[in-house]
Structure formats: C-alpha cells, structure tokens
Scaffold this motif. Structure first.
Motif, mmCIF file in Angstrom:
data_model
loop_
_atom_site.group_PDB
_atom_site.id
_atom_site.type_symbol
_atom_site.label_atom_id
_atom_site.label_comp_id
_atom_site.label_asym_id
_atom_site.label_seq_id
_atom_site.Cartn_x
_atom_site.Cartn_y
_atom_site.Cartn_z
ATOM 1 N N ASP A 94 0.838 -1.201 0.000
ATOM 2 C CA ASP A 94 0.000 0.000 0.000
ATOM 3 C C ASP A 94 0.874 1.253 0.000
ATOM 4 O O ASP A 94 0.614 2.204 -0.747
ATOM 5 C CB ASP A 94 -0.911 -0.017 1.233
ATOM 6 C CG ASP A 94 -1.759 1.227 1.323
ATOM 7 O OD1 ASP A 94 -2.649 1.400 0.475
ATOM 8 O OD2 ASP A 94 -1.513 2.050 2.231
ATOM 9 N N HIS A 101 -4.455 -0.004 -5.629
ATOM 10 C CA HIS A 101 -5.682 0.147 -4.838
ATOM 11 C C HIS A 101 -6.919 -0.060 -5.706
ATOM 12 O O HIS A 101 -7.925 -0.619 -5.248
ATOM 13 C CB HIS A 101 -5.694 1.537 -4.191
ATOM 14 C CG HIS A 101 -6.758 1.713 -3.150
ATOM 15 N ND1 HIS A 101 -8.083 1.914 -3.467
ATOM 16 C CD2 HIS A 101 -6.695 1.706 -1.788
ATOM 17 C CE1 HIS A 101 -8.791 2.029 -2.346
ATOM 18 N NE2 HIS A 101 -7.965 1.902 -1.320
ATOM 19 N N ASP A 116 -8.606 -1.588 -0.333
ATOM 20 C CA ASP A 116 -7.842 -1.148 0.833
ATOM 21 C C ASP A 116 -7.115 -2.332 1.468
ATOM 22 O O ASP A 116 -7.749 -3.255 1.971
ATOM 23 C CB ASP A 116 -8.780 -0.510 1.855
ATOM 24 C CG ASP A 116 -8.018 0.021 3.063
ATOM 25 O OD1 ASP A 116 -6.768 0.086 3.013
ATOM 26 O OD2 ASP A 116 -8.670 0.360 4.062
ATOM 27 N N SER A 164 -4.402 -1.558 3.560
ATOM 28 C CA SER A 164 -3.460 -0.828 4.406
ATOM 29 C C SER A 164 -3.472 -1.274 5.864
ATOM 30 O O SER A 164 -2.561 -0.957 6.614
ATOM 31 C CB SER A 164 -3.744 0.671 4.325
ATOM 32 O OG SER A 164 -5.070 0.924 4.765
#
Ligand code: ZN
Length: 266
Positions: A149, A187, A192, A194
C-alpha cells in the motif's frame, strides 16, 4: 550503502558490453538501441528476497544500468530455499547489501547498491533519491500488504511506474501500473490493504511458498521490466497476470481505474 561504480557513457556500448550482451542484441525486436535504453535505466527495487533475488539477477545479467535495492531484513536459513543470491555463509548479513555485492560480482559492468531501511511515505523522497531525478521504474518485491500500500501511494504521489509482483504457495501475480496514464493503481485492483483488519493476510512465512514460484514470478517481473525499459512497451497495460503453478496455467484479468479511488483518482 555500497559504493556505486563511476557512471559510464550511455550513448554507446563498450567492447566488453557488446561481447557480454551479444546473444541479446542479436534478437529480432531487441537491438543496440534497446540495449542502450536498458543501460541508461535506473530502477529501485523494494524487497531483496524471494522475488527480488531472481528479478534483479536477470535484469543485471541482461545489462540494466543501475539497481538500488531497499530492504531492512537479514538473511536467515529458511531464506536459502528460494533467495538465489544468498549462500549459507551470508546468514545474519543484510539482504540489501549482500544482494548488491553479489549482483556486482555477476556483472561488474553495472551499478548496484543496497540500502538497509524500511521504505515509508515519509522517507521515500530521500531513499529514492528523488532530488537527483526519478527512477525509471519501481519494483515491488515485498511480501506484505502494508508495504504494498505504501509503495503504491509513493508511485502515484511521485508519478513513477510501478511493477508489482507477489508470490505465495504455488501462485503468483504481476501488474505494471503507469500512474501518468491514469489507468489504475494497486488500490484500484485490490482495494484497501493498508490495515490488518482490511485483509486476510497470507505471507510466505505463515503459508509457505514453493521455490519455483518465486523464481518464475521474479523472472516474469524481469521480463516485463526488460520490455518496459528496453522497448518502451508495457506488456501488461490494464492487465493483471495470474500464475497458477499447480496447473501450469497463466491467465490475464483486465482492470480499469476506479473513478472513486482515493489514491489515484483524486
Ligand atoms: Zn487507484
């Protein structure tokens, strides 16, 4: 950090280079100009492990001008099953420095250096040496989602193409994102990743990986990099490559930019 070799003239090939790369410049579709473009290219590779070892070795043997490896890990016994630049005598040494040293031994005509560090959004400008200009390509050779990420965010923020590979068990994936084309980012494809809550994280450490998986995916990554750097083509535009080693199958999955992507669509 290791010392770089003095830069050489990127407008011509020396006799030593012509001899070393003779089988490559002979290729239909790969000529002296492609070899010169590769010679003048600079890449930054994040992760000098299972993917970084085969990818960097092939690129350096092929004549890539300059590789900068960033990794904060040390070599362990369990790495030797697949991390092909390391020997038993290297256990305990820093991966980035050891890999850079080995790459220089494999091909003394190129520049290789290693930095023992963990890349973050805050240190990216300094670590990637962006004050001296952008690298031609970032290679993501890491094995965890949080770092993926971060690398994706750096690629978009500084508009640097990102060649992202992953390998686990007997499967692998590969994509080459070009942020300047607004064609989608990591992404856009994976959403997501992260936080630990966002993903069910499988890593080589907890799920295992077959030695051939990282060798194959690392070399597919090198193959895409050679086309991109030497021939100015992206063989993976808008496509995610999926490799399944247990069935010897490779397929492509198309993707587009997510127009609501918080990373690349703003
Ligand atoms: Zn995106």
């Amino acid at each position: 950090m290791t010392t770089k070799t003095p830069s050489t003239d990127n407008r011509s090939l020396t006799d030593a280079e012509l001899l070393r790369y003779a089988r490559q410049v002979l290729l239909t579709g790969w000529d002296i100009d492609a070899q010169l473009r590769l010679k003048s290219a600079r890449i930054v590779m994040i992760g000098a492990g299972g993917l970084g070892c085969p990818a960097s070795e092939t690129l350096v043997r092929a004549g890539l001008g300059e590789v900068h490896l960033i990794d904060d890990d040390v070599i362990e016994m369990s790495n030797l099953q697949r991390q092909s630049l390391f020997l038993p005598s290297d256990i305990g040494a820093a991966k980035a420095l050891t890999a850079a040293q080995m790459l220089k031994q494999i091909n003394p005509l190129i520049s290789a250096k290693g930095t023992v560090a963990r890349l973050t959004l805050d240190n990216a400008y300094e670590l990637l040496e962006l004050a001296a200009g952008k690298p031609d390509l970032l290679l993501d050779c890491t094995d965890n989602f949080a770092t993926r990420d971060i690398i994706n965010r750096i690629s978009v923020r500084y508009q640097i193409p990102l060649l992202s590979a992953s390998a686990i068990a007997m499967q692998g994936q590969l994509a080459l994102y070009e942020p300047q084309l607004k064609s989608g980012c990591y992404h856009c494809v994976f959403g997501d990743v992260s936080t630990d809550e966002a993903v069910d994280e499988r890593t080589c450490a907890n799920s295992g990986v077959l030695a051939s998986t990282t060798a194959i995916i690392g070399n597919l990554q090198a193959n895409a990099a050679l086309h991109y750097l030497g021939l100015n083509t992206n063989p993976l535009t808008g496509k995610l490559l999926l490799w399944d080693g247990s069935r010897m199958q490779q397929r492509m999955m198309g993707y587009r930019q997510d127009t609501s992507c918080p990373i690349c669509a703003l």
